[in-house]
Design an enzyme around this catalytic site. Structure first.
Site, PDB file in Angstrom:
ATOM      1  N   ARG A 235       0.843  -1.197   0.000  1.00 56.74           N
ATOM      2  CA  ARG A 235       0.000   0.000   0.000  1.00 56.74           C
ATOM      3  C   ARG A 235       0.878   1.247   0.000  1.00 56.74           C
ATOM      4  O   ARG A 235       0.901   2.009   0.953  1.00 56.74           O
ATOM      5  CB  ARG A 235      -0.963  -0.076   1.153  1.00 56.74           C
ATOM      6  CG  ARG A 235      -2.079  -1.040   0.747  1.00 56.74           C
ATOM      7  CD  ARG A 235      -3.023  -1.278   1.809  1.00 56.74           C
ATOM      8  NE  ARG A 235      -4.387  -1.145   1.327  1.00 56.74           N
ATOM      9  CZ  ARG A 235      -5.440  -1.282   2.099  1.00 56.74           C
ATOM     10  NH1 ARG A 235      -5.282  -1.495   3.382  1.00 56.74           N
ATOM     11  NH2 ARG A 235      -6.633  -1.175   1.612  1.00 56.74           N
TER      12      ARG A 235
ATOM     13  N   GLN B 275      -1.296   2.728  -5.682  1.00 57.41           N
ATOM     14  CA  GLN B 275      -2.690   3.031  -5.317  1.00 57.41           C
ATOM     15  C   GLN B 275      -3.693   2.608  -6.388  1.00 57.41           C
ATOM     16  O   GLN B 275      -4.785   2.156  -6.073  1.00 57.41           O
ATOM     17  CB  GLN B 275      -2.847   4.518  -5.029  1.00 57.41           C
ATOM     18  CG  GLN B 275      -2.734   4.799  -3.549  1.00 57.41           C
ATOM     19  CD  GLN B 275      -2.831   6.275  -3.222  1.00 57.41           C
ATOM     20  OE1 GLN B 275      -3.084   7.101  -4.098  1.00 57.41           O
ATOM     21  NE2 GLN B 275      -2.617   6.605  -1.972  1.00 57.41           N
TER      22      GLN B 275
ATOM     23  N   ASP C 272      -4.814  -0.965  -5.949  1.00 63.76           N
ATOM     24  CA  ASP C 272      -5.216  -1.343  -4.589  1.00 63.76           C
ATOM     25  C   ASP C 272      -6.669  -1.845  -4.571  1.00 63.76           C
ATOM     26  O   ASP C 272      -7.609  -1.082  -4.316  1.00 63.76           O
ATOM     27  CB  ASP C 272      -5.030  -0.131  -3.672  1.00 63.76           C
ATOM     28  CG  ASP C 272      -5.315  -0.444  -2.219  1.00 63.76           C
ATOM     29  OD1 ASP C 272      -5.763  -1.580  -1.930  1.00 63.76           O
ATOM     30  OD2 ASP C 272      -5.104   0.443  -1.377  1.00 63.76           O
TER      31      ASP C 272
ATOM     32  N   SER D 294      -8.718  -1.631  -1.263  1.00 62.64           N
ATOM     33  CA  SER D 294      -9.387  -0.346  -1.019  1.00 62.64           C
ATOM     34  C   SER D 294     -10.612  -0.179  -1.907  1.00 62.64           C
ATOM     35  O   SER D 294     -11.664   0.252  -1.437  1.00 62.64           O
ATOM     36  CB  SER D 294      -8.433   0.825  -1.257  1.00 62.64           C
ATOM     37  OG  SER D 294      -7.482   0.891  -0.227  1.00 62.64           O
TER      38      SER D 294
ATOM     39  N   TYR E 244      -1.741   0.534   9.574  1.00 62.79           N
ATOM     40  CA  TYR E 244      -2.740  -0.454   9.997  1.00 62.79           C
ATOM     41  C   TYR E 244      -2.791  -0.547  11.517  1.00 62.79           C
ATOM     42  O   TYR E 244      -1.850  -0.136  12.207  1.00 62.79           O
ATOM     43  CB  TYR E 244      -2.348  -1.852   9.495  1.00 62.79           C
ATOM     44  CG  TYR E 244      -2.546  -2.050   8.019  1.00 62.79           C
ATOM     45  CD1 TYR E 244      -3.822  -2.178   7.504  1.00 62.79           C
ATOM     46  CD2 TYR E 244      -1.468  -2.134   7.173  1.00 62.79           C
ATOM     47  CE1 TYR E 244      -4.012  -2.387   6.144  1.00 62.79           C
ATOM     48  CE2 TYR E 244      -1.645  -2.340   5.818  1.00 62.79           C
ATOM     49  CZ  TYR E 244      -2.921  -2.464   5.313  1.00 62.79           C
ATOM     50  OH  TYR E 244      -3.098  -2.661   3.989  1.00 62.79           O
TER      51      TYR E 244
END
Ligand code: NAD
Length: 377
Positions: free
Chosen positions: A122, A127, A130, A133, A227
């Site tokens: 990540r 992005q 991803d 997400s 996280y």
């Protein structure tokens, strides 16, 4: 180079890993793109739409897979599908390495170079790949609609000739990608929203969406890479003691709390649910990874003293068109990252390629996947 997308075989999976837009992009990059007939149907994408984008439609999965240099999927392949793949073929899919040990080992034995979307690092450069997400966003949005549809109340405040109706109170637990999307959606529908997360870093984001951040006198559980870290049973016990009063005051509770590769933390006890008003709704988006709510039954809806607990699995698949569109873009971006001059060109010095690759040349090559497999066995 031949790129193939078969029909998904997992139960109730309506998404597809290729959409006409991404097919156009792959064709423009010089790839030969094919699709199993009907693979997009459950996402409202017809074979004719794909053909217009330059995709060859193939009737059966076996001939499609046997011939492919790269295979794009949503769910991990089953064993029969793995056995059809060519040695040296590339597979891009969600692979769930924590629970799909047999499949991961079979992919290694088959000589497939498999990339797991769960393991794409990540970092900002990745992005656009991803998929965790993009799919979490779809789930967070849909969870609010599911709750709104089943709640016997309005979400917004209503001022009518017959009197004023108070807005619904929504509590979102876990303010990561899914949680933030749930907060935004519930706010758009006019609810009064509060949210809680063990990472205080999200407080400003929660507030900027117009929700209240629930502050509990507990230490931060911020781990690596933004996280949450795994929490002790003692921490979770204290958390449950403190969050209970916020749960029972809510008409809707949406839980999204997760720790990568671990069982979801237990946040809401059966007692708390029983303390909620009849007619309240709980949506447990962590149902598949063990559940944030004690009484959740994955894949089921249950009634506890008039409170509905929804443990719906695979929520993104219930919005197949947009979930596929976003997912297919993530997949196409990862595939194009691996391709140079129309052929697969793997650079294992690259952080994205190395991070996402699970099996290569007969071996399980990902340290993260090895850890997850070891933790699961
Ligand atoms: P996730 O699905 O692993 O977890 C969801 C949320 O649950 C997280 O916010 C986590 O803190 C929270 N949580 C865990 N235990 C909890 C508990 N006991 N009580 C309450 N909440 C708890 O996470 P995610 O949504 O995939 O991502 C989390 C974060 O990762 C993002 O907010 C962001 O900071 C980072 N991220 C970075 C990128 C990027 O840079 N490309 C992309 C996506 C996410």
């Amino acid at each position: 180079m031949k790129v193939a997308t078969p029909r998904e075989t997992a139960d109730a999976e309506r998404r597809v890993a290729l959409v006409p837009d991404t097919a156009t992009k792959l064709v423009a990059a010089g790839l030969q793109v094919s699709l199993q007939a009907g693979a997009g149907e459950a996402a409202y994408l017809t074979d004719a739409m794909y053909e217009k984008a330059g995709v060859a439609i193939v009737a059966d999965a076996a001939s499609l897979l046997r011939d492919a240099d790269a295979v794009l999927k949503v769910q991990p392949p089953n064993l029969a599908e793995v056995h059809l793949l060519q040695k040296g073929a590339v597979l891009i899919s969600f692979l769930q390495p924590a629970t799909q040990g047999d499949i991961v080992r079979a992919l290694a034995v088959q000589g497939v170079t498999a990339f797991s979307l769960e393991l794409v690092p990540r970092i900002s450069r990745a992005q656009s790949m991803d998929a965790l997400s993009s799919q979490a966003s779809a789930a967070g949005y849909k969870a609010v609609l599911m709750a709104a549809e089943r709640l016997g109340k309005f979400f917004p405040m209503m001022m009518t000739a017959a009197g004023t109706v108070a807005p619904a109170r929504v509590l979102v637990m876990g303010a990561g990608v899914a949680g933030l999307q749930a907060i935004a959606t519930a706010r758009r529908l006019g609810a009064v929203v509060s949210a809680y997360d063990v990472r205080p870093a999200v407080k400003e984001e929660v507030k900027s969406l117009g929700a209240t951040f629930v502050e509990l006198p507990l230490e931060s559980q911020e781990g690596e890479g933004g996280y949450a870290r795994e929490q002790s049973e003692e921490f979770l016990r204290k958390q449950r003691e403190l969050i209970g009063e916020h749960v029972v005051k809510s008409d809707v509770v949406i839980t999204t709390a997760a720790i990568p590769g671990r069982r979801a933390p237990l946040l809401v006890t059966g007692e708390m649910v029983k303390g909620m008003k009849p007619g309240s709704v709980v949506v447990d988006l962590a149902a598949e990874s063990g559940g944030n709510v004690e009484l959740t039954k994955p894949g089921q809806e249950i009634d506890v003293d008039g409170v509905l607990i929804m443990g719906t699995r695979n929520v993104p698949s219930t919005m197949p068109l947009h979930a596929s569109q976003l997912y297919a873009r993530n997949v196409a971006n990862l595939l194009l990252h691996l391709v140079k001059d129309g052929a697969i060109n793997l650079d294992f010095q690259d952080e994205i390629t190395k991070g996402a690759c699970v099996t290569h040349a007969g071996e399980i090559v990902s340290e993260r996947a090895k850890q997850l497999l070891a933790a699961a066995s």
